[in-house]
Design an enzyme around this catalytic site. Structure first.
Site, PDB file in Angstrom:
ATOM      1  N   SER A   1       0.823  -1.210   0.000  1.00 48.79           N
ATOM      2  CA  SER A   1       0.000   0.000   0.000  1.00 48.79           C
ATOM      3  C   SER A   1       0.854   1.257   0.000  1.00 48.79           C
ATOM      4  O   SER A   1       0.321   2.349  -0.150  1.00 48.79           O
ATOM      5  CB  SER A   1      -0.948  -0.001   1.194  1.00 48.79           C
ATOM      6  OG  SER A   1      -0.274  -0.377   2.343  1.00 48.79           O
TER       7      SER A   1
ATOM      8  N   HIS B   1      -3.127  -3.374  -6.029  1.00 42.59           N
ATOM      9  CA  HIS B   1      -3.464  -2.853  -4.699  1.00 42.59           C
ATOM     10  C   HIS B   1      -4.958  -2.988  -4.403  1.00 42.59           C
ATOM     11  O   HIS B   1      -5.773  -2.209  -4.898  1.00 42.59           O
ATOM     12  CB  HIS B   1      -3.019  -1.386  -4.620  1.00 42.59           C
ATOM     13  CG  HIS B   1      -3.211  -0.781  -3.271  1.00 42.59           C
ATOM     14  ND1 HIS B   1      -3.316   0.572  -3.058  1.00 42.59           N
ATOM     15  CD2 HIS B   1      -3.310  -1.354  -2.042  1.00 42.59           C
ATOM     16  CE1 HIS B   1      -3.493   0.798  -1.775  1.00 42.59           C
ATOM     17  NE2 HIS B   1      -3.494  -0.345  -1.141  1.00 42.59           N
TER      18      HIS B   1
ATOM     19  N   GLU C   1      -6.108  -0.732  -7.471  1.00 44.54           N
ATOM     20  CA  GLU C   1      -5.164   0.135  -8.173  1.00 44.54           C
ATOM     21  C   GLU C   1      -4.137  -0.768  -8.850  1.00 44.54           C
ATOM     22  O   GLU C   1      -3.508  -1.600  -8.189  1.00 44.54           O
ATOM     23  CB  GLU C   1      -4.436   1.053  -7.185  1.00 44.54           C
ATOM     24  CG  GLU C   1      -5.228   2.270  -6.772  1.00 44.54           C
ATOM     25  CD  GLU C   1      -4.430   3.205  -5.859  1.00 44.54           C
ATOM     26  OE1 GLU C   1      -4.616   4.416  -5.934  1.00 44.54           O
ATOM     27  OE2 GLU C   1      -3.601   2.708  -5.051  1.00 44.54           O
TER      28      GLU C   1
ATOM     29  N   ASN D   1      -4.311   6.596  -1.667  1.00 51.35           N
ATOM     30  CA  ASN D   1      -3.758   6.890  -0.342  1.00 51.35           C
ATOM     31  C   ASN D   1      -3.066   8.251  -0.305  1.00 51.35           C
ATOM     32  O   ASN D   1      -3.033   8.915   0.729  1.00 51.35           O
ATOM     33  CB  ASN D   1      -2.797   5.786   0.095  1.00 51.35           C
ATOM     34  CG  ASN D   1      -3.555   4.547   0.542  1.00 51.35           C
ATOM     35  OD1 ASN D   1      -4.769   4.597   0.771  1.00 51.35           O
ATOM     36  ND2 ASN D   1      -2.858   3.429   0.652  1.00 51.35           N
TER      37      ASN D   1
HETATM   38  P1  NAD Z   1      -0.753  -9.043   7.901  1.00 51.38           P
HETATM   39  O1  NAD Z   1       0.286  -8.705   8.882  1.00 51.38           O
HETATM   40  O2  NAD Z   1      -2.144  -9.271   8.346  1.00 51.38           O
HETATM   41  O3  NAD Z   1      -0.302 -10.335   7.076  1.00 51.38           O
HETATM   42  C1  NAD Z   1       0.966 -10.526   6.577  1.00 51.38           C
HETATM   43  C2  NAD Z   1       1.209 -12.012   6.483  1.00 51.38           C
HETATM   44  O4  NAD Z   1       2.416 -12.234   5.775  1.00 51.38           O
HETATM   45  C3  NAD Z   1       1.385 -12.678   7.856  1.00 51.38           C
HETATM   46  O5  NAD Z   1       0.516 -13.772   7.938  1.00 51.38           O
HETATM   47  C4  NAD Z   1       2.831 -13.149   7.856  1.00 51.38           C
HETATM   48  O6  NAD Z   1       3.020 -14.361   8.550  1.00 51.38           O
HETATM   49  C5  NAD Z   1       3.071 -13.326   6.378  1.00 51.38           C
HETATM   50  N1  NAD Z   1       4.484 -13.295   5.986  1.00 51.38           N
HETATM   51  C6  NAD Z   1       5.481 -12.541   6.455  1.00 51.38           C
HETATM   52  N2  NAD Z   1       6.630 -12.821   5.788  1.00 51.38           N
HETATM   53  C7  NAD Z   1       6.327 -13.749   4.856  1.00 51.38           C
HETATM   54  C8  NAD Z   1       7.064 -14.445   3.866  1.00 51.38           C
HETATM   55  N3  NAD Z   1       8.358 -14.237   3.711  1.00 51.38           N
HETATM   56  N4  NAD Z   1       6.420 -15.351   3.098  1.00 51.38           N
HETATM   57  C9  NAD Z   1       5.099 -15.589   3.257  1.00 51.38           C
HETATM   58  N5  NAD Z   1       4.366 -14.964   4.199  1.00 51.38           N
HETATM   59  C10 NAD Z   1       4.957 -14.067   4.984  1.00 51.38           C
HETATM   60  O7  NAD Z   1      -0.698  -7.866   6.809  1.00 51.38           O
HETATM   61  P2  NAD Z   1      -1.840  -7.331   5.852  1.00 51.38           P
HETATM   62  O8  NAD Z   1      -2.579  -6.256   6.533  1.00 51.38           O
HETATM   63  O9  NAD Z   1      -2.558  -8.467   5.262  1.00 51.38           O
HETATM   64  O10 NAD Z   1      -0.975  -6.613   4.723  1.00 51.38           O
HETATM   65  C11 NAD Z   1      -0.292  -7.350   3.740  1.00 51.38           C
HETATM   66  C12 NAD Z   1       0.101  -6.409   2.620  1.00 51.38           C
HETATM   67  O11 NAD Z   1      -1.069  -5.786   2.094  1.00 51.38           O
HETATM   68  C13 NAD Z   1       1.014  -5.286   3.041  1.00 51.38           C
HETATM   69  O12 NAD Z   1       1.900  -5.002   1.986  1.00 51.38           O
HETATM   70  C14 NAD Z   1       0.066  -4.120   3.247  1.00 51.38           C
HETATM   71  O13 NAD Z   1       0.667  -2.859   3.072  1.00 51.38           O
HETATM   72  C15 NAD Z   1      -0.935  -4.379   2.148  1.00 51.38           C
HETATM   73  N6  NAD Z   1      -2.255  -3.789   2.355  1.00 51.38           N
HETATM   74  C16 NAD Z   1      -2.850  -3.835   3.580  1.00 51.38           C
HETATM   75  C17 NAD Z   1      -4.101  -3.265   3.722  1.00 51.38           C
HETATM   76  C18 NAD Z   1      -4.799  -3.322   5.056  1.00 51.38           C
HETATM   77  O14 NAD Z   1      -5.722  -2.546   5.266  1.00 51.38           O
HETATM   78  N7  NAD Z   1      -4.435  -4.213   5.938  1.00 51.38           N
HETATM   79  C19 NAD Z   1      -4.746  -2.663   2.644  1.00 51.38           C
HETATM   80  C20 NAD Z   1      -4.107  -2.653   1.402  1.00 51.38           C
HETATM   81  C21 NAD Z   1      -2.862  -3.217   1.269  1.00 51.38           C
END
Ligand code: NAD
Length: 716
Positions: A435, A456, A468, A506
């Site tokens: 993000s 995204h 996106e 964003n």
């Molecule tokens: P999260 O912390 O809930 O999940 C991340 C997951 O990745 C965890 O389960 C972790 O164990 C796993 N992980 C870490 N290292 C890893 C690896 N090397 N291989 C495989 N898995 C691995 O995070 P999230 O909120 O789901 O966000 C994930 C991505 O999505 C980020 O880049 C974030 O910026 C993006 N994002 C989040 C949101 C939101 O609102 N949460 C919205 C849009 C985009």
């Protein structure tokens, strides 16, 4: 059956057999869907006139010649164009007259619906004696008019409640809903649900039964419903309740559903003629209103976005996919890929518990669909089985697309992309759901950076319609187009944006959030801020939004944006204190708001003390608060367009509506700004400079929009 007539270039073909069974096939030449435009309506009038004279017909079946569309409804371009109340009145009266004559034809009529049936399509079906519907999964029947800011005015408000009862009709008309075949049959909208594989055959059988007098009477509302709704008191309760719900959902910003309630009430209490007249009056008012024009504008933006996908040049097929990271986003993405794209999805995480949790999220979403009967049990089980969890990269060699959703850290993402280059085929598209991290930074160390692209999604994945698609400087068009086409397959709206801090949505939201925090710093209360912006039409106030996003995430993204935009975008020093105090928002059960049992309660007064601020402003001006929160975003929107972050004002508006819930009735950020008169907005920005400093100064890009006669005139 003997051939009857067909005029070349016409939309209707009538065939009548010697057995008295006739079919009227609607098939607009040269179009993929049937719409009721002016020419088609004129032709239908002639067809009905000719039918009135036929004494050889014993039953007429209305069919569509289009494979997946019955009738899409009125021509939306004509609704967009029309500005004269008299013209609307005449147009509505004409169609009402034709449909009433259709209803009164001297033989029974059957609408055989085997594709999308919307608006005017549903209204002519309702004017028929019977409605038959195919059980094909993607068939829908509904009245979406209120979503375009108008009411069903070709008899829909009058005939729908008569066919299915008041409550069910309100449910469809007020939300502009379309229902699935099974539901249509269950609520009595369809008289029979026919297997799609034998549709033609079954329709013919039904029509022959009608001729023979065995078909039974058309379905009408059942006794229990009539008991409640048939008496004035019961009706009043139902209508009052509906009005309350509409007001709660729309904040009174959408007049059409409220008018629809009045029209429906009149049709029931005072009879069909009064109901038809009320439809005309409502349509004359609504169809020329700015809300209707803005909603039609949004409809056009969405249609354009869908058309962009037609034959998407370089898009590669995706027959198997993988999702990396089974967290909040990964679980949701994997589920929607299995559900909508119906392909095998490998879901990998490094943590077994996270994997189990991700699967549980997906399972929960399928269970929800089961409860709503959108999926059968075997279908849900089959789709769930498409998800293949793993702790390693096994199977990644045969996927066409990977969506990475691991933690938001550049080092982790780079490591993961290096792994992906090893474990996938050369042509596999590698997308990231980041993000805030630049695509160019993520792909910097890759051997083949052209296959790295941003995809995204917004949170929650199942609900938010925007994706996106972020093209880095080295992203190939095949990568961007594959991801855009795949997003469409998932039922999402893709908008292509350029790599850069915060991408598009964003980045713009960052300005609104920062200003809201400054207003709080200056003594506005949390309640006032959220109330004013919510009343303006945003789905939630800015502080509620920050709580939802997660205060830690907001601080993190705020820092990235602050570093990129310097003095133009600053946040109060105290912002990070909330995170230090463990207040992460909804997910931690405390933020700007108090939470109980996961539900948001009232703003938490302890926040003022923690941050060393006090709510001192009583009775703030909503206009001034809205100016502060919106104008910096408008100013930044001009910069985004000028820098080519997004291709057009229309794309920017679509992204803001789909990604942030920017109020559709305002038509989008740029359209709203254009409606305000940009010179006046510029004057307000200058006033803010005097009061608050240079960060509000109109940008050169904004001035270009002013000189160019508006965002749309300047940036397309
Ligand atoms: P999260 O912390 O809930 O999940 C991340 C997951 O990745 C965890 O389960 C972790 O164990 C796993 N992980 C870490 N290292 C890893 C690896 N090397 N291989 C495989 N898995 C691995 O995070 P999230 O909120 O789901 O966000 C994930 C991505 O999505 C980020 O880049 C974030 O910026 C993006 N994002 C989040 C949101 C939101 O609102 N949460 C919205 C849009 C985009």
């Amino acid at each position: 059956m003997a051939d009857d007539q067909r005029t070349t270039g016409s939309a209707f073909e009538l065939r009548a057999g010697s057995d008295g069974l006739a079919t009227l096939t609607f098939d607009t030449p040269g179009k993929s869907v049937n719409v009721f435009g002016r020419a088609v309506i004129e032709e239908l009038a002639q067809v009905v006139e000719a039918l009135e004279e036929r004494n050889d017909i014993k039953c007429l079946v209305l069919l569509s010649g289009k494979p997946s569309n019955f009738i899409a409804g009125a021509d939306v371009d004509e609704i967009a164009r029309i500005t004269d109340g008299k013209e609307i009145e005449e147009a509505v009266l004409t169609v009402q007259g034709i449909f009433t004559r259709w209803e009164n034809l001297p033989f029974p009529t059957v609408a055989a619906v085997r594709g999308t049936c919307m608006g005017g399509g549903t209204e002519i079906a309702l004017a028929s004696d019977y409605i038959l519907i195919s059980d094909r999964e993607n068939v829908r029947i509904g009245q979406p008019e209120t979503k375009l800011g108008i009411v069903p005015a070709w008899g829909g408000c009058v005939r729908m409640p008569r066919k299915i009862g008041l409550t069910a009709a309100l449910d469809i008309i007020l939300a502009g809903k379309a229902v699935r075949p099974k539901k249509a049959f269950k609520i009595g909208l369809a008289d029979a649900l026919l297997p799609d594989a034998r549709f033609g055959h079954e329709v013919r059988n039904f029509a022959q039964a009608v001729i023979a007098g065995h078909a039974g009477r058309p379905r009408k509302t059942d006794f229990k419903r009539r008991l409640l709704e048939g008496n004035p008191l019961g009706r009043k309760v139902v209508l009052d309740q509906a009005r309350k719900q509409v007001l709660k959902r729309t904040g009174g910003n959408y007049p059409a559903p409220l008018r629809a309630i009045e029209v429906i009430a009149s049709g029931i209490s005072d009879g069909p003629e009064a109901g038809f007249a009320a439809e005309v009056r409502a349509e004359v008012e609504l169809a020329i209103s700015p809300v209707c024009k803005n909603l039609v504008h949004l409809f056009h933006l969405m249609e354009r976005s869908k058309r962009n996908g037609d034959g998407a040049g370089d898009a590669l097929p995706v027959d198997a996919a993988a999702v990396l990271g089974a967290g909040v986003m990964g679980g949701g993405i994997a589920q929607i890929v299995a559900d909508k794209a119906d392909v095998l999805v490998r879901l990998k995480d490094i943590d077994e518990d996270a994997l189990a949790q991700g699967l549980e999220v997906a399972n929960g979403l399928f269970r929800k669909q089961l409860r709503r009967r959108w999926l059968s049990k075997p279908e849900a089980a089959r789709k769930m089985a498409l998800l293949r969890p793993s702790l390693d990269y096994s199977g990644f060699g045969s996927v066409d697309l990977v969506v990475e959703a691991v933690v938001e850290r550049l080092d982790v993402k780079r490591k993961v992309f290096a792994d992906l280059e090893r474990f996938t085929r050369e042509q596999t598209i590698l997308a990231t759901n980041t993000s805030s991290i630049s695509i160019d930074l993520i792909s910097a160390e890759m051997e083949r950076p052209e296959r790295c692209v941003g995809m995204h999604f917004f949170n929650p994945v199942s609900k938010m319609p925007l994706v996106e698609v972020i093209a880095g400087t080295r992203t190939s068009s095949a990568a961007a187009e594959t991801v855009a086409a795949f997003a469409r397959r998932l039922g999402k709206t893709p908008v292509v944006v350029k790599d850069g801090p915060g991408f598009l949505v964003n980045r713009l939201l960052g300005f609104t959030m920062a200003e809201s925090l400054w207003l709080l710093d200056e003594g506005h209360s949390m309640e006032d801020l959220d109330r004013i912006i919510h009343d303006w039409g945003m789905p939630m106030g800015p502080l509620t939004l920050i709580d939802e996003v997660g205060i830690d995430t907001a601080v993190h993204v705020g820092k990235i944006l602050g570093d990129a935009f310097g003095d133009r975008l600053t946040f109060p020093d105290w912002f990070a204190k909330l995170v230090e105090a463990g207040r992460l928002g909804t997910k931690s059960g405390s933020g700007f708001y108090k939470y109980s049992g996961g539900k948001r309660q009232s703003p938490d007064k302890a926040v003022y003390e923690l941050l060393g601020i006090r709510p001192t402003v009583s009775d703030p001006s909503p206009e001034r608060v809205a100016d502060r929160v919106l104008l910096p975003m408008v100013n930044e929107a001009a910069r985004c367009l000028d820098e080519g972050v997004v291709a057009s004002a229309g794309d920017l508006d679509l992204a803001m509506i789909m990604g942030t819930g920017f109020p559709p009735f305002r038509g989008g950020l740029c359209r709203w700004a254009d409606d305000q008169d940009l010179r006046e907005l510029r004057a307000s920005m200058e006033r803010l400079v005097t009061e608050g400093g240079e960060r509000y100064a109109p940008s050169a890009a904004f001035d270009r929009a002013v000189e160019g006669g508006g965002f749309y005139a300047t940036f397309g």
